[in-house]
Design a protein around this motif. Sequence first.
Motif, PDB file in Angstrom:
ATOM      1  N   PHE A 466       0.825  -1.207   0.000  1.00  0.00           N
ATOM      2  CA  PHE A 466       0.000   0.000   0.000  1.00  0.00           C
ATOM      3  C   PHE A 466       0.860   1.259   0.000  1.00  0.00           C
ATOM      4  O   PHE A 466       0.568   2.207  -0.718  1.00  0.00           O
ATOM      5  N   GLN A 496      -7.173  -8.561  -1.326  1.00  0.00           N
ATOM      6  CA  GLN A 496      -6.195  -7.460  -1.413  1.00  0.00           C
ATOM      7  C   GLN A 496      -6.424  -6.589  -2.642  1.00  0.00           C
ATOM      8  O   GLN A 496      -6.280  -5.366  -2.571  1.00  0.00           O
ATOM      9  N   MET A 500      -7.052  -2.719  -2.409  1.00  0.00           N
ATOM     10  CA  MET A 500      -6.087  -1.870  -3.129  1.00  0.00           C
ATOM     11  C   MET A 500      -6.851  -0.825  -3.961  1.00  0.00           C
ATOM     12  O   MET A 500      -6.430   0.318  -4.069  1.00  0.00           O
ATOM     13  N   TRP A 503      -8.012   1.896  -1.575  1.00  0.00           N
ATOM     14  CA  TRP A 503      -6.805   2.675  -1.255  1.00  0.00           C
ATOM     15  C   TRP A 503      -6.480   3.636  -2.395  1.00  0.00           C
ATOM     16  O   TRP A 503      -6.280   4.828  -2.206  1.00  0.00           O
TER      17      TRP A 503
END
Length: 604
Positions: A466, A496, A500, A503
Motif C-alpha cells: 500500500f 487485497q 487496493m 486505497w
Amino acid sequence: MKTSRLRTKITITLLGVTVLTALFVCITSYIIFSRFMYEQAGSIGLESAKYNAEKIETWGREKIASLERTAAHIESLEDFEIYNIQKMLQDAIKADTSFYSVFIGLENGQLIDGHGWIPAEKYDATERPWYQIAQEANKATFTTVYIDKNKGEMVTSITVPIKLGEMKGVLAANIPIENILRQVNRIQYGKTGYGILLDKSANIIAHPNKEYAMQPFENVYQGRQEEWFEKIQSNVRGVENIFQNGEKQLLVYSIIPSSNWRLLLFAPMTEFKGPVNKMLVYLVIITLACLAGMMILGFFLSKSMSQPIEKIIEYVSKFAKGDLTEDVEIVSSDELGVLSGELNKMRKNLIHMIQEVQNESDLLQKNAKKLVNFVDEISNGVIEFIASLSHDIKTPLTLIKGYAKGVQVGIIKDPEKVQAYLEGIYYRAEEIENITSDILDCTYEIKKSLILKKEYIAIETIAENFFQLAKLQIESSDRIFIKKLKVRKVKLHIDQIKLMRVWNNLIDNAIKYSPKKSEITISIQQCNNRYIAFSIQDRGIGMKGDEIEKVFDMFYRVKDSSIKGYGIGLTICKTIVEAHEGHIVVESQYEFGSTFTFYIPFCH
Ligand code: ADP
C-alpha cells in the motif's frame, strides 16, 4: 336525549312498581277485610240468634215447668174429684197469666177444662191432635202454632202426659205467643236485617211481614231444595251465605230445643260492605298519596342516578370529539366512580398513544423529506453523471471525427502527419475506452463487491504494497508523501486487490482535491485491539458540514466543483470496506483538508 330517556325509565319503573304494589295491597286488603267483615257479621248474628233462641227456650221451659208442676199436683190428689181438678187447673191459670186455658183430656174421651167449659156431647178428647201428639211424645211437647178463633191471636199449646190413678190423660195449656213474636220482630241484624221464627213443621210463626204468618217457609222463601235449607233443619246453629231474592244474603240460624222451633236471621251481604268500602276509599287515598310521593321520589331518585351518568356521557363525548384535556370528575366509590377512574386511565393512555403516533408521524415526515431530498439528489447526481459522461465522451469523439475527416479527404499528404493523425485517433479512442471501462468497472464493483476472494495476508506485506503504491502516486503528482506505520504483527483476511482499489481511489481523491506541493499523510495503524485503520489525510479544499455526510452516496458530488469526476468512487469504497466487515469514515474541514479512514478487522 338518551339520559332523559333513562330518567323517564327510572321514574316509570318506580311508578309501575308502586302502582302494582298498591293494586296488590288494595285487592288483597279488600278481600281479607271483606272476609273478616263477613266473619264478624256472621259471628255477631250467631250471638244474637243464640241469645234470642235461649230467651225463647227459657220462656218455653218455664211454661213447661209450670205445667208439669200442675200435673204433679193433680197426680198427687188422693181422689180425682172433677171439682178439685178444675180448681187446680184454675190455680194454674192464675199462677201463669199467659195460660189462658188449661185443660185435661182423658183416655175415656172426657175433657176437664179449667174455665169450666163443657164440650159437645160427641166430643172425644183422644181424637184431638194435641192429645195424640202428647201421647206419642210421652213428654212435655209444644203443638204446632195456630190462630185462636176466639182471640184472633197466634197460640201454641203445651201438652204434658198425666195419670189420674189408672187413667191416662194429657194436661194441656193454650198460650198466646204475642210476646215471642214481638221479641223476634225486635231483632236487628245489620241495617235492614230481620229475624223469623219457624215452628217444628217449618211454618213461619214470626216474620216482620205479618202476611207471611202461618205460611209454610218454602212458600215464602225459595231454597227448600238448597243445601242450606237441609243444614238449618239438621244443625243446631250455623252461618250460611245464601242467594235469596236476587242478592247475596247472610243467614244465621239457631234451634230452640224445647219447642223444636228455629230462629233465622237474614241480612243482605251489602249491609256489611260499608266499612269495607270505607276502608277501600282510605286505601285508594293512601295509594294516590303514595303515588304522588313516589313520583316526586322517582323524579329526584332518577335525577340523582342519571346525573353522574349524564356527566360521564358529557366527558365521553368530549373524548370522542378529541378533547382529552379534562379528567372525568365523579367522586363516588360506587360502580360509576370505578367507571370514571377507568375512563381517566383510558384518557391518559389515549393521550400517550396520540403522542406516540404524533412522534411517529413526525419521524415519518422527517424521513420522507430526507428520502425526497435523497431521491432528488440521486436524480440530480444521475443527470450530472450523464451530462459529465456525455461531455467526456463527446470531446474525444469530436477530435476522432476531425482526424478521420482529414485523413479521409486526403488533404494531408505527408505520411508522417497521416501517422500522427492516426495515432491521435487511436489515443482518443483509448481515452473513450478508459472512461467507459472505468464506469463499467465501477458499476461492476458495486454489484459484485460482495464476492470477495479473501486470503490471510500479514499486515507488513499489505503495508509495504500500500505504501509503495501511495508513494508512487503522490510523488508523481507533485505532492509531498508522508508515511506513518504503527502495527503489531497481525494478519488480515482480505481481498487485497479490492482493498487496493479502495486505497487507490482515496489517494486519487486526496490528490484531486488538494493543491500541488501540499502534504498527503498516509498512515496504517492498529486500533482498539480489533481493527487496522488505513488513513489518507490531505491538506486540500476540504468539505462543508452538510456535504460530508453525503459523500458516500452514489453520484453525489460537491456542487460547483470544477474538478472532474462521476461521484461513484466513494460508494464503491464503502461497499468494499463493509464487505470486509469494516467501516469507513471521513473528517473534513472546509479549506483545510480531509481525512478518509477505513477500518478492517484483523485476525488474532
Ligand atoms: P468523484 O469522481 O467526483 O471524485 P467520489 O465518489 O470519489 O467521486 O467523490 C465524491 C465527492 O466527494 C467528490 O465529488 C468530492 O466533492 C468529494 N471528495 C472526495 N474526496 C475528497 C477529498 N479528499 N477532499 C475534498 N473533497 C473530496
